[in-house]
Design an enzyme around this catalytic site. Sequence first.
Site, mmCIF file in Angstrom:
data_model
loop_
_atom_site.group_PDB
_atom_site.id
_atom_site.type_symbol
_atom_site.label_atom_id
_atom_site.label_comp_id
_atom_site.label_asym_id
_atom_site.label_seq_id
_atom_site.Cartn_x
_atom_site.Cartn_y
_atom_site.Cartn_z
ATOM 1 N N SER A 142 -2.987 3.901 -6.199
ATOM 2 C CA SER A 142 -2.771 5.062 -7.061
ATOM 3 C C SER A 142 -1.508 4.836 -7.866
ATOM 4 O O SER A 142 -0.601 4.110 -7.422
ATOM 5 C CB SER A 142 -2.626 6.338 -6.233
ATOM 6 O OG SER A 142 -2.161 7.423 -7.013
ATOM 7 N N TYR A 155 1.605 10.492 0.820
ATOM 8 C CA TYR A 155 0.642 9.863 -0.086
ATOM 9 C C TYR A 155 1.286 8.738 -0.893
ATOM 10 O O TYR A 155 0.741 7.634 -0.986
ATOM 11 C CB TYR A 155 0.058 10.924 -1.025
ATOM 12 C CG TYR A 155 -1.046 10.406 -1.909
ATOM 13 C CD1 TYR A 155 -2.271 10.034 -1.366
ATOM 14 C CD2 TYR A 155 -0.873 10.288 -3.284
ATOM 15 C CE1 TYR A 155 -3.305 9.563 -2.178
ATOM 16 C CE2 TYR A 155 -1.891 9.819 -4.097
ATOM 17 C CZ TYR A 155 -3.101 9.452 -3.542
ATOM 18 O OH TYR A 155 -4.112 8.976 -4.333
#
Length: 263
Positions: A142, A155
């Site tokens: 990501s 995350y």
Amino acid sequence: MNDRAPLVFITGASSGIGQALAQRYAQAGWRLALVARREAALRDWAQAQGLGPERCGVYAADVADVGRIVAAGQACLSTQGLPDVVIANAGISVGMDTAERDDLDVMRETFATNNTGMAATFHPFMAPMRAQRRGTLVGIASVAAIRGLPGHAAYCASKAAVVAYCESLRGECRPFGMKVVTLLPGYIATPLTAKNPYPMPFLMAPEDFADQAFRAIGAGASYRVIPWPMAVVAKLLRLLPNPLFDRAFAGRGRKPRRSSTAT
């Protein structure tokens, strides 16, 4: 369907990016080996797409359960053969606050899914790919890997670890003729981003992401940010001095924590 058609193995295939990737590979004539926790939903989707068992194998597994995902990979090998491409896509994204004891469990679960789950996804295919000197492993990271964002510690850290892990793996696989592709999606319109309480520049439809990812994987790109404008933003953020970066993101909304979004 030609049983010699190439085979792709995709985790987290019941929704979002995983399902869009499955659809894109199906459109290109590939055979599918799809993994998800929600087996019934995945089978319903495959049936709705007209993908019978000769085109699509479905395996139920939570990638955070190492035994289950390894067993799913082994079942794929025995029933469908060695995949040409393995995409470790399954992931979770939950906000966290280190001051909250429950959120330490969120961090542990995030790493179990996003990192250990990725390695466990690849594991069953490593030895046969090395033996046959072919195969492509794809890790979905990501742009959140580029800089740590307030409220996103679990995350961001897990996706930064994906980038480093895939870079290490790439060096290990190269002598065996294997490729490792690291993809860094920007903001993609999926259930994972639906509740984000902040602006999401260059928000992209999952189908558009899947099309670009399909081409990047086919080209054997070692590292690719999708969409490209987000790559420019990510590089600028990486170069931004820490005091300026901290000031710019001081008032940014934070990803909801599990306790505030539980249903």
